[in-house]
Design a protein around this motif. Sequence first.
Motif, PDB file in Angstrom:
ATOM      1  N   LEU A  66      61.583  39.327  15.521  1.00  0.00           N
ATOM      2  CA  LEU A  66      61.117  38.156  14.787  1.00  0.00           C
ATOM      3  C   LEU A  66      61.056  36.965  15.734  1.00  0.00           C
ATOM      4  O   LEU A  66      62.034  36.643  16.401  1.00  0.00           O
ATOM      5  CB  LEU A  66      62.066  37.848  13.634  1.00  0.00           C
ATOM      6  CG  LEU A  66      61.740  36.616  12.799  1.00  0.00           C
ATOM      7  CD1 LEU A  66      60.433  36.809  12.036  1.00  0.00           C
ATOM      8  CD2 LEU A  66      62.876  36.302  11.835  1.00  0.00           C
ATOM      9  N   LEU A 117      64.571  39.154   8.398  1.00  0.00           N
ATOM     10  CA  LEU A 117      64.878  40.556   8.624  1.00  0.00           C
ATOM     11  C   LEU A 117      65.133  40.831  10.099  1.00  0.00           C
ATOM     12  O   LEU A 117      64.474  40.248  10.962  1.00  0.00           O
ATOM     13  CB  LEU A 117      63.717  41.445   8.165  1.00  0.00           C
ATOM     14  CG  LEU A 117      63.420  41.541   6.681  1.00  0.00           C
ATOM     15  CD1 LEU A 117      62.243  42.477   6.449  1.00  0.00           C
ATOM     16  CD2 LEU A 117      64.640  42.011   5.912  1.00  0.00           C
ATOM     17  N   PRO A 174      53.067  47.962  10.490  1.00  0.00           N
ATOM     18  CA  PRO A 174      54.068  48.489   9.553  1.00  0.00           C
ATOM     19  C   PRO A 174      53.620  48.263   8.113  1.00  0.00           C
ATOM     20  O   PRO A 174      53.021  47.235   7.790  1.00  0.00           O
ATOM     21  CB  PRO A 174      55.324  47.672   9.876  1.00  0.00           C
ATOM     22  CG  PRO A 174      55.112  47.167  11.262  1.00  0.00           C
ATOM     23  CD  PRO A 174      53.634  46.938  11.383  1.00  0.00           C
ATOM     24  N   GLN A 216      61.620  46.497  23.356  1.00  0.00           N
ATOM     25  CA  GLN A 216      62.406  45.632  22.464  1.00  0.00           C
ATOM     26  C   GLN A 216      62.198  45.936  20.984  1.00  0.00           C
ATOM     27  O   GLN A 216      62.941  45.429  20.137  1.00  0.00           O
ATOM     28  CB  GLN A 216      62.065  44.156  22.737  1.00  0.00           C
ATOM     29  CG  GLN A 216      62.360  43.701  24.151  1.00  0.00           C
ATOM     30  CD  GLN A 216      63.826  43.793  24.489  1.00  0.00           C
ATOM     31  OE1 GLN A 216      64.684  43.589  23.644  1.00  0.00           O
ATOM     32  NE2 GLN A 216      64.117  44.124  25.740  1.00  0.00           N
ATOM     33  N   PHE A 238      61.015  52.284   9.920  1.00  0.00           N
ATOM     34  CA  PHE A 238      61.907  51.189  10.292  1.00  0.00           C
ATOM     35  C   PHE A 238      62.692  50.710   9.076  1.00  0.00           C
ATOM     36  O   PHE A 238      62.112  50.563   7.987  1.00  0.00           O
ATOM     37  CB  PHE A 238      61.117  49.989  10.814  1.00  0.00           C
ATOM     38  CG  PHE A 238      60.413  50.215  12.115  1.00  0.00           C
ATOM     39  CD1 PHE A 238      59.077  50.594  12.147  1.00  0.00           C
ATOM     40  CD2 PHE A 238      61.079  50.021  13.322  1.00  0.00           C
ATOM     41  CE1 PHE A 238      58.412  50.794  13.354  1.00  0.00           C
ATOM     42  CE2 PHE A 238      60.421  50.217  14.532  1.00  0.00           C
ATOM     43  CZ  PHE A 238      59.096  50.613  14.540  1.00  0.00           C
ATOM     44  N   TYR A 277      55.979  38.279  14.359  1.00  0.00           N
ATOM     45  CA  TYR A 277      56.773  39.283  15.056  1.00  0.00           C
ATOM     46  C   TYR A 277      56.068  39.665  16.351  1.00  0.00           C
ATOM     47  O   TYR A 277      54.853  39.581  16.477  1.00  0.00           O
ATOM     48  CB  TYR A 277      56.913  40.555  14.205  1.00  0.00           C
ATOM     49  CG  TYR A 277      57.765  40.426  12.978  1.00  0.00           C
ATOM     50  CD1 TYR A 277      57.195  40.156  11.743  1.00  0.00           C
ATOM     51  CD2 TYR A 277      59.142  40.610  13.046  1.00  0.00           C
ATOM     52  CE1 TYR A 277      57.972  40.066  10.605  1.00  0.00           C
ATOM     53  CE2 TYR A 277      59.935  40.520  11.905  1.00  0.00           C
ATOM     54  CZ  TYR A 277      59.336  40.253  10.695  1.00  0.00           C
ATOM     55  OH  TYR A 277      60.121  40.161   9.568  1.00  0.00           O
ATOM     56  N   PHE A 324      65.038  44.264  12.390  1.00  0.00           N
ATOM     57  CA  PHE A 324      64.586  45.638  12.281  1.00  0.00           C
ATOM     58  C   PHE A 324      65.376  46.571  13.201  1.00  0.00           C
ATOM     59  O   PHE A 324      65.758  46.190  14.319  1.00  0.00           O
ATOM     60  CB  PHE A 324      63.095  45.743  12.610  1.00  0.00           C
ATOM     61  CG  PHE A 324      62.205  45.259  11.499  1.00  0.00           C
ATOM     62  CD1 PHE A 324      61.786  43.942  11.448  1.00  0.00           C
ATOM     63  CD2 PHE A 324      61.800  46.131  10.489  1.00  0.00           C
ATOM     64  CE1 PHE A 324      60.977  43.490  10.412  1.00  0.00           C
ATOM     65  CE2 PHE A 324      60.992  45.686   9.456  1.00  0.00           C
ATOM     66  CZ  PHE A 324      60.590  44.367   9.419  1.00  0.00           C
ATOM     67  N   GLY A 325      65.582  47.794  12.715  1.00  0.00           N
ATOM     68  CA  GLY A 325      66.152  48.836  13.553  1.00  0.00           C
ATOM     69  C   GLY A 325      65.132  49.296  14.582  1.00  0.00           C
ATOM     70  O   GLY A 325      63.981  48.864  14.569  1.00  0.00           O
ATOM     71  N   GLN A 362      71.285  44.155  15.614  1.00  0.00           N
ATOM     72  CA  GLN A 362      70.215  45.044  15.185  1.00  0.00           C
ATOM     73  C   GLN A 362      70.818  46.236  14.448  1.00  0.00           C
ATOM     74  O   GLN A 362      71.793  46.841  14.906  1.00  0.00           O
ATOM     75  CB  GLN A 362      69.441  45.526  16.414  1.00  0.00           C
ATOM     76  CG  GLN A 362      68.258  46.425  16.123  1.00  0.00           C
ATOM     77  CD  GLN A 362      67.574  46.903  17.395  1.00  0.00           C
ATOM     78  OE1 GLN A 362      68.235  47.172  18.394  1.00  0.00           O
ATOM     79  NE2 GLN A 362      66.259  47.000  17.358  1.00  0.00           N
ATOM     80  N   LEU A 385      60.605  45.684  17.294  1.00  0.00           N
ATOM     81  CA  LEU A 385      59.995  44.654  16.456  1.00  0.00           C
ATOM     82  C   LEU A 385      60.942  43.452  16.398  1.00  0.00           C
ATOM     83  O   LEU A 385      62.018  43.528  15.821  1.00  0.00           O
ATOM     84  CB  LEU A 385      59.765  45.235  15.066  1.00  0.00           C
ATOM     85  CG  LEU A 385      58.704  44.659  14.149  1.00  0.00           C
ATOM     86  CD1 LEU A 385      57.351  44.617  14.833  1.00  0.00           C
ATOM     87  CD2 LEU A 385      58.628  45.488  12.876  1.00  0.00           C
ATOM     88  N   GLN A 398      56.020  43.084  18.987  1.00  0.00           N
ATOM     89  CA  GLN A 398      56.455  44.468  19.116  1.00  0.00           C
ATOM     90  C   GLN A 398      56.145  44.999  20.503  1.00  0.00           C
ATOM     91  O   GLN A 398      55.006  44.947  20.969  1.00  0.00           O
ATOM     92  CB  GLN A 398      55.799  45.367  18.067  1.00  0.00           C
ATOM     93  CG  GLN A 398      56.352  46.789  18.060  1.00  0.00           C
ATOM     94  CD  GLN A 398      55.783  47.623  16.922  1.00  0.00           C
ATOM     95  OE1 GLN A 398      54.619  47.520  16.566  1.00  0.00           O
ATOM     96  NE2 GLN A 398      56.641  48.451  16.313  1.00  0.00           N
ATOM     97  N   PHE A 455      52.406  40.592  15.474  1.00  0.00           N
ATOM     98  CA  PHE A 455      52.092  40.769  14.064  1.00  0.00           C
ATOM     99  C   PHE A 455      52.440  39.510  13.285  1.00  0.00           C
ATOM    100  O   PHE A 455      53.464  38.873  13.518  1.00  0.00           O
ATOM    101  CB  PHE A 455      52.903  41.927  13.461  1.00  0.00           C
ATOM    102  CG  PHE A 455      52.470  43.292  13.912  1.00  0.00           C
ATOM    103  CD1 PHE A 455      53.245  44.021  14.798  1.00  0.00           C
ATOM    104  CD2 PHE A 455      51.305  43.857  13.415  1.00  0.00           C
ATOM    105  CE1 PHE A 455      52.865  45.283  15.203  1.00  0.00           C
ATOM    106  CE2 PHE A 455      50.907  45.123  13.819  1.00  0.00           C
ATOM    107  CZ  PHE A 455      51.691  45.834  14.719  1.00  0.00           C
TER     108      PHE A 455
END
Lengths: 114, 115
Positions: free
Chosen positions: B45, A102, A42, B41, A87, B35, A104-105, A2, B43, B37, B91
Motif C-alpha cells: 500500500l 489492508l 486482484p 515486495q 492473497f 498499491y 497483504f500476505g 505482513q 502488494l 506490486q 494498482f
Amino acid sequence: QQPVQSPQAVILREGEDAVINCSSSKALYSVHWYRQKHGEAPVFLMILLKGGEQKGHDKISASFNEKKQQSSLYLTASQLSYSGTYFCGTERNAGGTSYGKLTFGQGTILTVHP
Amino acid sequence: DARVTQTPRHKVTEMGQEVTMRCQPILGHNTVFWYRQTMMQGLELLAYFRNRAPLDDSGMPKDRFSAEMPDATLATLKIQPSEPRDSAVYFCASGLGLAGGRGQFFGPGTRLTVL
C-alpha cells in the motif's frame, strides 16, 4: 506486520480440495481474500468481519478465528478457473475499529490441472 | 458494469523523467487506494484517501512520490524523478468505508518500466 500465508504453492487436480491459511501477529478487525490471475488485477472474493465468521462464495468459503488471528480459505471441488494467486489482506483492530488499511500476505499460488 | 479505470496501462520511461498515473474510481466509492506490486515486495500500500482526503501515505517514498485526489472521479499518483527501482505494476483500488468495508475493487493496473 505482513500476514503469513501457507502454503506458498499448491497443485491440484480438478475436483480436489485445498485450504489456504493466513496468520497475523496482530489483533485483526477483518480479513479480506482476493484472487489474482497472471497479468490481471486482484479480484475481491470475500471479507470476514467477525471472529468465527464463515462466508461462502460458490464452492469457495472462508473462516476467521479472531482469537487466533487466523483465517482460512477453503476451495472445494476445484475447477480449472480456480487457478491463480490467492492473497489475504488483513485489517488491524484498533480498539474495536479498524485502522482503515489492508496489509497483504505474500500470496499462495494455486494451480489446478485437468 | 462499474469498474475502476487506470491510465496509462503501460509506461516506459527513462530514469529522471516524471511519471503520472491516473485512476477513476467506481462512482459512489468513497475510498481510494494506491498499491505497488513487485515480485520481491508483493502488494504494498502506497497511499489511500477517504472522501478525497489523504489518510495515510506512509508507504510512499516522500521525496519522489505524491498522490492527490483533485475530485471524486480522479486520483493521481506522480513520480518525479523516476528511478529504475520504481519499475512495478501500480494498482488503484476503490471501495466503500474504511479499507473498503465491502471489499476493494482493483483497476487493471499501470505497468511502469523505468530504464
